[in-house]
Design an enzyme around this catalytic site. Structure first.
Site, PDB file in Angstrom:
ATOM      1  N   GLU A  15      40.288  58.407  25.761  1.00  0.00           N
ATOM      2  CA  GLU A  15      39.883  59.566  24.965  1.00  0.00           C
ATOM      3  C   GLU A  15      40.591  59.607  23.608  1.00  0.00           C
ATOM      4  O   GLU A  15      40.658  60.650  22.965  1.00  0.00           O
ATOM      5  CB  GLU A  15      40.151  60.844  25.755  1.00  0.00           C
ATOM      6  CG  GLU A  15      39.386  60.898  27.065  1.00  0.00           C
ATOM      7  CD  GLU A  15      39.769  62.085  27.926  1.00  0.00           C
ATOM      8  OE1 GLU A  15      39.282  63.186  27.639  1.00  0.00           O
ATOM      9  OE2 GLU A  15      40.561  61.910  28.871  1.00  0.00           O
ATOM     10  N   SER A 174      36.587  63.324  29.812  1.00  0.00           N
ATOM     11  CA  SER A 174      35.495  63.033  28.876  1.00  0.00           C
ATOM     12  C   SER A 174      34.409  62.148  29.490  1.00  0.00           C
ATOM     13  O   SER A 174      33.727  61.401  28.790  1.00  0.00           O
ATOM     14  CB  SER A 174      36.030  62.379  27.597  1.00  0.00           C
ATOM     15  OG  SER A 174      36.749  63.316  26.830  1.00  0.00           O
ATOM     16  N   TYR A 245      29.178  63.423  23.574  1.00  0.00           N
ATOM     17  CA  TYR A 245      29.684  63.255  22.207  1.00  0.00           C
ATOM     18  C   TYR A 245      28.633  62.792  21.190  1.00  0.00           C
ATOM     19  O   TYR A 245      28.982  62.477  20.068  1.00  0.00           O
ATOM     20  CB  TYR A 245      30.881  62.293  22.221  1.00  0.00           C
ATOM     21  CG  TYR A 245      32.055  62.889  22.941  1.00  0.00           C
ATOM     22  CD1 TYR A 245      32.728  63.987  22.422  1.00  0.00           C
ATOM     23  CD2 TYR A 245      32.465  62.384  24.174  1.00  0.00           C
ATOM     24  CE1 TYR A 245      33.790  64.564  23.107  1.00  0.00           C
ATOM     25  CE2 TYR A 245      33.525  62.957  24.860  1.00  0.00           C
ATOM     26  CZ  TYR A 245      34.180  64.036  24.318  1.00  0.00           C
ATOM     27  OH  TYR A 245      35.228  64.607  24.999  1.00  0.00           O
ATOM     28  N   ARG A 284      40.376  74.645  30.111  1.00  0.00           N
ATOM     29  CA  ARG A 284      38.945  74.862  30.295  1.00  0.00           C
ATOM     30  C   ARG A 284      38.630  74.489  31.733  1.00  0.00           C
ATOM     31  O   ARG A 284      38.975  73.389  32.188  1.00  0.00           O
ATOM     32  CB  ARG A 284      38.135  73.979  29.339  1.00  0.00           C
ATOM     33  CG  ARG A 284      36.648  74.399  29.240  1.00  0.00           C
ATOM     34  CD  ARG A 284      35.793  73.355  28.576  1.00  0.00           C
ATOM     35  NE  ARG A 284      35.612  72.200  29.456  1.00  0.00           N
ATOM     36  CZ  ARG A 284      35.838  70.942  29.090  1.00  0.00           C
ATOM     37  NH1 ARG A 284      36.255  70.646  27.878  1.00  0.00           N
ATOM     38  NH2 ARG A 284      35.651  69.964  29.965  1.00  0.00           N
ATOM     39  N   ASP A 286      35.823  73.938  34.647  1.00  0.00           N
ATOM     40  CA  ASP A 286      34.404  73.581  34.747  1.00  0.00           C
ATOM     41  C   ASP A 286      33.889  73.813  36.161  1.00  0.00           C
ATOM     42  O   ASP A 286      34.573  73.469  37.140  1.00  0.00           O
ATOM     43  CB  ASP A 286      34.204  72.111  34.376  1.00  0.00           C
ATOM     44  CG  ASP A 286      34.703  71.787  32.963  1.00  0.00           C
ATOM     45  OD1 ASP A 286      34.976  72.728  32.193  1.00  0.00           O
ATOM     46  OD2 ASP A 286      34.826  70.584  32.649  1.00  0.00           O
ATOM     47  N   GLU A 300      36.449  70.796  37.793  1.00  0.00           N
ATOM     48  CA  GLU A 300      37.750  70.296  37.358  1.00  0.00           C
ATOM     49  C   GLU A 300      38.391  71.249  36.374  1.00  0.00           C
ATOM     50  O   GLU A 300      37.753  72.177  35.858  1.00  0.00           O
ATOM     51  CB  GLU A 300      37.626  68.899  36.753  1.00  0.00           C
ATOM     52  CG  GLU A 300      36.748  68.801  35.527  1.00  0.00           C
ATOM     53  CD  GLU A 300      36.616  67.354  35.045  1.00  0.00           C
ATOM     54  OE1 GLU A 300      36.470  66.458  35.894  1.00  0.00           O
ATOM     55  OE2 GLU A 300      36.678  67.144  33.830  1.00  0.00           O
ATOM     56  N   ASN A 302      40.768  71.249  32.855  1.00  0.00           N
ATOM     57  CA  ASN A 302      41.221  70.462  31.700  1.00  0.00           C
ATOM     58  C   ASN A 302      42.288  71.243  30.953  1.00  0.00           C
ATOM     59  O   ASN A 302      41.995  72.305  30.385  1.00  0.00           O
ATOM     60  CB  ASN A 302      40.046  70.172  30.762  1.00  0.00           C
ATOM     61  CG  ASN A 302      38.943  69.395  31.442  1.00  0.00           C
ATOM     62  OD1 ASN A 302      38.947  68.181  31.457  1.00  0.00           O
ATOM     63  ND2 ASN A 302      37.985  70.106  32.035  1.00  0.00           N
ATOM     64  N   GLY A 306      38.680  69.205  24.719  1.00  0.00           N
ATOM     65  CA  GLY A 306      38.261  68.851  23.373  1.00  0.00           C
ATOM     66  C   GLY A 306      38.412  70.029  22.431  1.00  0.00           C
ATOM     67  O   GLY A 306      38.103  71.173  22.796  1.00  0.00           O
TER      68      GLY A 306
END
Length: 339
Positions: A15, A174, A245, A284, A286, A300, A302, A306
């Site tokens: 990443e 990612s 992305y 974050r 998810d 998950e 994070n 990002g």
């Protein structure tokens, strides 16, 4: 007096490029009347680049080889009020850099060693969250040495989940190295890919109905708050790296188009997960939402998501009334408060 901030970017994970994009956005957003920011890019070889090479890496999106070993003078607490370790994935988001900064005695943005490590490792995340009753998809663990020694045992464990499955490196983000496997014919290649990136691999069962992918941001230390819930929609088979992305491949919907009670359930589960994993600063979280059954399944966590101006995490808090600049400023103040 302005606070001196060391901004770390790049890193040794897959990443690396995402981190450089995030760092450019944060550099442009931090108020110069409050902060004196020094960026340092870490190359894929683990070298800390000097100012000229750091600037070039931020401009081009790619670090060159060279620089100093990790025990660079920038790792010292001397002269810096806080560090923003804007590193995604292994050797940055997994507690390694957090341990270095803890030893150096310098405050930093985000979770400490425990929260970073437990959240980065998908297997550990699932085990911790299962212990407090947070619902998740069925899953299985495979280890590289076992795959080399007894592949039949690994195949049997995976097949017990039922196809299709997702095969993922346990310690990457990612969507790097993730494969959707529809039947046994594709399993070996997916496992080989994942094991080329990590010694531990997690295999997850798919839900019976196609789930909706929803995310929520968390901000704070001991009294965190949850953002509105956002939803991702896309035409790809799953939310892979290219979809994530490539501009225009996925759309964000903030707030998510959910029943109010479901959105509140998701926000509550995200806060419970944040506390259970001993996270700090930001995360974050998810989820999968299966509309047909009403299931909410945590996917998950994070701890350094990002962070470009168009990334989901800043957009979630923008919907809550915080501008991008206010958000990154708040994160630095949280780091100073926590440490």
């Amino acid at each position: 007096m302005k606070k001196r901030i060391l901004l770390l970017a790049g890193g040794q994970s897959g990443e690396h490029e995402v981190s450089l994009m995030s760092a450019r956005s944060v550099l442009n957003a931090l108020p110069r009347d409050q902060f004196d920011v020094t960026p340092v890019v870490i190359s894929k070889q683990g070298r800390w680049l000097p100012p000229t090479e750091t600037q070039r890496a931020l401009e081009t999106g790619q670090a060159q080889a060279g620089g100093d070993l990790v025990l660079h003078r920038a790792a010292s607490a001397e002269g810096y009020d806080a560090v923003f370790p804007l590193l995604h994935g292994p050797m940055g988001e997994d507690g390694t850099v957090q341990g270095l900064l803890t030893l150096a005695g310098i405050p930093f943005v985000g979770s400490g060693v425990l929260g970073s490590a437990a959240s980065m490792d998908k297997v550990m995340t699932k085990q911790v969250l299962a212990s407090i009753g947070i619902p998740q998809v069925p899953w299985a663990l495979a280890v590289r040495r076992e795959w080399q020694r007894d592949p039949a045992a690994v195949r049997e464990r995976v097949e017990a989940l039922g196809y299709p499955v997702f095969v993922k490196p346990a310690n990457l983000g990612s969507s790097v190295g993730i494969s959707k496997v529809k039947d046994g014919a594709g399993l070996d290649a997916a496992l080989d890919l994942a094991f080329s990136l990590d010694r531990r691999v997690i295999v997850e069962a798919m839900t019976r109905h196609k789930p909706r992918e929803v995310e929520v941001g968390i901000l704070g230390n001991d009294t965190p708050i949850a953002s509105p819930v956002g939803e991702l929609s896309f035409d790809a088979d799953f939310y892979d790296y290219e979809t994530k992305y490539t501009e225009g491949q996925a759309q964000m919907h903030i707030p998510a188009r959910l029943p109010p009670e479901v959105a509140e359930q998701i926000r509550d589960l995200a806060l419970r997960a944040f506390r259970a994993l001993d996270c700090a600063g930001l995360a974050r979280v998810d989820f999968f939402y299966v509309a047909e059954t009403g299931e909410v399944l945590l996917n998950e966590v994070n701890t350094m998501p990002g962070f470009t101006t168009t990334s989901m995490y800043p957009k979630l808090f923008e919907a809550a009334g915080l501008t991008y600049s206010e958000l990154v400023t708040r994160l630095i103040h949280l780091a100073l408060e926590e440490r």
